[in-house]
Design an enzyme around this catalytic site. Structure first.
Site, PDB file in Angstrom:
ATOM      1  N   LYS A 297     -30.451  -9.182  -7.692  1.00 55.21           N
ATOM      2  CA  LYS A 297     -29.602  -8.206  -7.015  1.00 55.21           C
ATOM      3  C   LYS A 297     -29.824  -8.230  -5.515  1.00 55.21           C
ATOM      4  O   LYS A 297     -28.887  -8.305  -4.742  1.00 55.21           O
ATOM      5  CB  LYS A 297     -29.892  -6.807  -7.562  1.00 55.21           C
ATOM      6  CG  LYS A 297     -29.094  -5.688  -6.912  1.00 55.21           C
ATOM      7  CD  LYS A 297     -27.643  -5.744  -7.307  1.00 55.21           C
ATOM      8  CE  LYS A 297     -26.877  -4.530  -6.825  1.00 55.21           C
ATOM      9  NZ  LYS A 297     -25.444  -4.626  -7.138  1.00 55.21           N
TER      10      LYS A 297
ATOM     11  N   CYS B 275     -37.887 -10.362  -6.637  1.00 54.32           N
ATOM     12  CA  CYS B 275     -38.978  -9.807  -7.433  1.00 54.32           C
ATOM     13  C   CYS B 275     -39.081  -8.310  -7.166  1.00 54.32           C
ATOM     14  O   CYS B 275     -38.724  -7.826  -6.102  1.00 54.32           O
ATOM     15  CB  CYS B 275     -40.297 -10.470  -7.062  1.00 54.32           C
ATOM     16  SG  CYS B 275     -40.327 -12.258  -7.256  1.00 54.32           S
TER      17      CYS B 275
END
EC number: 2.6.1.16
Length: 608
Positions: free
Chosen positions: A603, A2
């Site tokens: 990522k 997040c």
């Protein structure tokens, strides 16, 4: 995973928050939202499932006023990726955004429900909002209520909060998930990382585990978990906002693929002396000659870089090396030798499992060396030595240039250890270092093979299953190729050491299965060729990355060949990583997938 941001100042907060969320897209997400304080002191929020374009549409229809706000991109852990579960979460007088996992949320939720509180989402994060509001209801001021709440949280979190009737106040907290403070001119910011903060601030502070902070437009106060005020280093941002643009490329991944030569060159510039053709790493906090064993740990592509590093360290420095993925190493607790060295590899320096291993190995008395692209990250601050890459920001979820930069550092480290341990003479060091220094120009040549790679991609794009094969030090590059293909094209791919073909995988090969070989003409080429002939005999379509000599010997065996520049076998894994990543990119283009933000991926994996 997040991404969170916060703004407190004198400019409209919503547009700033939205642009910060744009820069945090690379972390992976499935919903997004923003909340601000209105002039009357009320909290308003806008949320949307799916991409930020959906949130942008909502904001155009229903703009958010106010100069204090928070924003969030959510990667679902608890609860489906719906608008209702999207952050910010609001409870009474507070709105929060949260990155991480609250491990004791069920216990806290039960306690709060017993007090009559009604939960409206499936998330663990909503518990934080209700807990803070509960303390506000007991008469505590926002700072006191926030502190009381975060002391009760267990698990990983980075949190930003705004409060009804308290314009100009923003509170943040972190434990086990990254959070940074950005300093502006009459405004302050919170962000998951420096990329989020880059356009607004030129200085920043990374909060440490257990820190929480109070931000007003003109001041930042940081506290630890005892409530004591603490001072943390303020540093310049290491890159400008322009570095995270696409610069005319279709995707960030395409741009970052083309940045391989520069990333390798800039990284090597830091750790070599071109004049003497020798490695020039920082001084080690231990004697390499006395190290009994190195333990390498990482996740994803960084793990495959570590696998190559093991080959180099064992063959050149003659030192035993153990390697495992961080998610397994963290709980395996193998015995560690005295004077051992732990080598950790991470692009972000915030990978949760790798960070957990760092702390456990440090407790076990190991010297910690980290190979990082973000040197001032949590891992960087907790390591004994950081070997920094200079790959620049990597935005696409699938790692590209960071991988070859990691390999460049590991190659230099192996040479450095070999020199210190007396297993390499100066002539050989100069030869291997020269091959490293030649890599940027050889890497640039790879892009002249784009049409050949595109032709190969046309074959792979039609397949449901793909097999990647490598031998020796190029085996990890096969793993990297298979991972990239899975990540961004959604085609199932597996990688094996070519010698394992007869031990199972060969049963899967038929005319529908492309076999992608990473096959430079090294001393192991004959064995690889034999394995490819076995695959071809079963109907497999052989696609090979090799050099000119290898291409001659693959005539009649390989359907398609990409002929690579001739390089020393020592650096072949670095060079051959580039076209296997390019192949995945070209296949993804043909499949029409979301190259930069593949489904379900993040990522920076900051939770377990």
């Amino acid at each position: 995973m997040c991404g969170i941001c916060g703004i407190v100042g004198h400019q409209p907060a919503s547009p700033i928050a939205f642009e910060a969320l744009r820069r945090l897209e690379y972390r992976g997400y499935d919903s997004a939202g923003i909340a601000t304080l209105t002039a009357s002191g009320d909290i308003e929020r806008r949320r949307a499932a799916g991409k930020l374009d959906n949130l942008e549409h909502v904001l155009k229809e229903h703009p958010l006023p106010g100069t204090t706000g928070i924003g969030h991109t959510r990667w679902a852990t608890h609860g489906a990726p719906t608008e209702n579960n999207a952050h910010p979460h609001e409870a009474g007088r507070v709105a929060i955004v949260h990155n991480g996992i609250i491990e004791n949320f069920a216990e806290l939720k039960k306690e709060l429900e017993a007090k009559g509180r009604v939960f409206r989402t499936e998330t663990d994060s909503e518990t934080v909002a209700h807990l803070v509001d509960d303390y506000l209801g007991q008469g505590l001021e926002p700072r006191e209520a926030a502190f009381a709440a975060i002391k009760r949280l267990e698990g990983a979190y980075a949190i930003a909060m705004i409060f009804k009737d308290h314009e100009g106040l923003l509170i943040g907290a972190r434990h086990g998930a990254p959070l940074a403070v950005g300093y502006g001119n009459g405004e302050m910011f919170l962000g998951s990382d420096s990329i989020a903060l880059a356009p607004m601030a030129r200085k920043m502070t990374y909060l440490e585990d257990g820190d929480w902070c109070e931000l007003t437009p003109d001041h930042v106060t940081i506290f630890d978990m005892t409530g004591a005020e603490v001072s943390r280093p303020v540093q310049d941002l290491t890159f400008m906002a322009g570095q995270v643009g696409k610069d005319g490329y279709r995707h960030y991944m395409e741009k970052e693929l083309h940045e391989h030569p520069v990333a390798i060159g800039q990284t090597l510039k830091r750790i070599t002396d071109p004049a003497s053709k020798r490695i020039a790493l920082p001084e080690m906090p231990f004697d390499p000659a006395q190290v009994p064993r190195i333990t390498i740990t990482a996740c994803g592509s960084a793990y495959y870089a570590g696998m190559v590093g093991r080959y180099w360290l064992e063959s050149l420095a003659r030192i035993p090396v153990e390697i495992d993925v961080a998610s397994e190493m963290r709980y395996r607790e193998p015995p560690q030798p005295d004077k051992g060295v732990a080598l950790l590899i991470s692009q972000s320096g915030e990978t949760a499992d790798t960070l957990g291993v760092l702390r456990s190995l440090k407790k076990a008395g190991q010297s910690i060396v980290s190979v990082l692209n973000v040197e001032h990250s949590t891992m960087g601050r907790e390591s004994d030595l950081v070997l920094g890459m200079d790959a620049g920001p990597e935005i696409s979820v699938a790692s590209t240039k960071a991988f070859t930069a990691q390999l460049s550092v590991l190659a230099a480290l192996a040479i450095d250890f070999a020199r210190a341990r007396g297993t390499m003479d100066q002539a050989r060091e100069e030869r291997l270092t020269a091959s490293l220094l030649d890599l940027p120009s050889r890497a640039a040549e790879v892009f002249t093979r784009t049409k050949d790679i595109q032709a190969m991609a046309a074959v792979v794009a039609q397949a449901r299953d793909v097999l990647y094969l490598g031998r020796g030090i190029c085996t990890p590059i096969a793993f990297e190729g298979a991972l990239k293909l899975k990540e961004i094209s959604y085609i199932h791919a597996e990688a094996y050491a070519a010698g394992e073909l007869k031990h199972g995988p060969i049963s899967l090969i038929d005319q529908t299965v492309p076999v992608v070989a990473i096959a430079p003409s090294t001393i192991l080429f004959d064995k690889t060729l034999s394995n490819l002939q076995e695959a071809k005999a079963r109907g497999g379509r052989i696609l090979a990355f090799t050099d000119a000599e290898g291409a001659k010997r693959l005539e009649g065996v390989a359907e398609q060949v990409v002929i690579m520049p001739d390089v020393d076998a020592f650096v072949a894994p670095i060079l051959y990583a580039i076209p296997v990543q390019m192949l995945a990119y070209e296949v993804a283009l043909l499949k029409g997938t979301d190259v930069d933000q593949p489904r379900n991926l993040a990522k920076s994996v900051t939770v377990e």
